[in-house]
Design a protein around this motif. Structure first.
Motif, short mmCIF file in Angstrom:
data_model
loop_
_atom_site.label_atom_id
_atom_site.label_comp_id
_atom_site.label_asym_id
_atom_site.label_seq_id
_atom_site.Cartn_x
_atom_site.Cartn_y
_atom_site.Cartn_z
N ARG A 32 0.86 -1.19 0.00
CA ARG A 32 0.00 0.00 0.00
C ARG A 32 0.89 1.24 0.00
O ARG A 32 2.01 1.19 0.51
CB ARG A 32 -0.89 0.01 1.25
CG ARG A 32 -1.88 -1.15 1.32
CD ARG A 32 -2.63 -1.10 2.65
NE ARG A 32 -3.50 -2.23 2.86
CZ ARG A 32 -4.82 -2.22 2.66
NH1 ARG A 32 -5.40 -1.13 2.22
NH2 ARG A 32 -5.54 -3.28 2.90
N ASP A 33 0.36 2.33 -0.54
CA ASP A 33 1.10 3.58 -0.49
C ASP A 33 0.89 4.24 0.87
O ASP A 33 0.23 3.68 1.75
CB ASP A 33 0.72 4.50 -1.66
CG ASP A 33 -0.73 4.98 -1.60
OD1 ASP A 33 -1.40 4.85 -0.54
OD2 ASP A 33 -1.20 5.49 -2.62
N ASP A 34 1.44 5.43 1.05
CA ASP A 34 1.36 6.11 2.35
C ASP A 34 -0.09 6.39 2.76
O ASP A 34 -0.38 6.52 3.96
CB ASP A 34 2.16 7.41 2.31
CG ASP A 34 3.66 7.15 2.21
OD1 ASP A 34 4.10 6.04 2.54
OD2 ASP A 34 4.38 8.08 1.79
N ALA A 35 -0.99 6.49 1.81
CA ALA A 35 -2.40 6.76 2.12
C ALA A 35 -3.18 5.47 2.39
O ALA A 35 -4.37 5.51 2.68
CB ALA A 35 -3.05 7.52 0.97
N GLY A 36 -2.49 4.32 2.28
CA GLY A 36 -3.16 3.03 2.52
C GLY A 36 -3.82 2.44 1.30
O GLY A 36 -4.55 1.46 1.40
#
Length: 115
Positions: free
Chosen positions: A105-109
């Motif tokens: 997942r990226d930093d935003a989930g």
């Protein structure tokens, strides 16, 4: 069928991915076997599937499946929220898996789909 409909995604546990790679085919997870088909998700559906059915699980992987290689075994059927989901009425052969990668997942989930 648009280009977006030619690939779908299968979320696998590490054990399931290892079985697919070793055997060259995957008969399905327990839920797939119980339902009589292998559940896949289109790109916009993969995050919802991950969050709903795999919450809290580790060692998850996502396989990119070439639906065109599966021909008539693929049926788009109404499922969660009335949306059409791709289902495979056959075993998933490794030859139809374009790529696979650990779930990330990226930093935003947001789920990052492999290419």
């Amino acid at each position: 069928m648009s280009a977006a409909d030619t690939v779908a995604y299968k979320i696998l546990t590490g054990e399931q991915l290892a079985r697919l790679l070793a055997d060259g085919t995957f008969a399905g997870a327990p839920v797939d076997i119980a339902d009589g088909y292998i559940h896949l998700s289109a790109a916009p559906q993969a995050q919802g599937t991950l969050d709903k059915h795999f919450a809290g699980q580790d060692d998850l992987h996502i396989a990119v499946v070439d639906l065109t290689a599966l021909g008539d075994a693929v049926k788009w059927e109404v499922s969660r929220g009335g949306a059409l989901f791709p289902h495979i009425y056959a075993d998933l052969p490794l030859s139809a898996v374009l790529s696979h990668a650990p779930v990330s997942r990226d930093d935003a989930g947001t789920l990052q789909l492999p290419h």
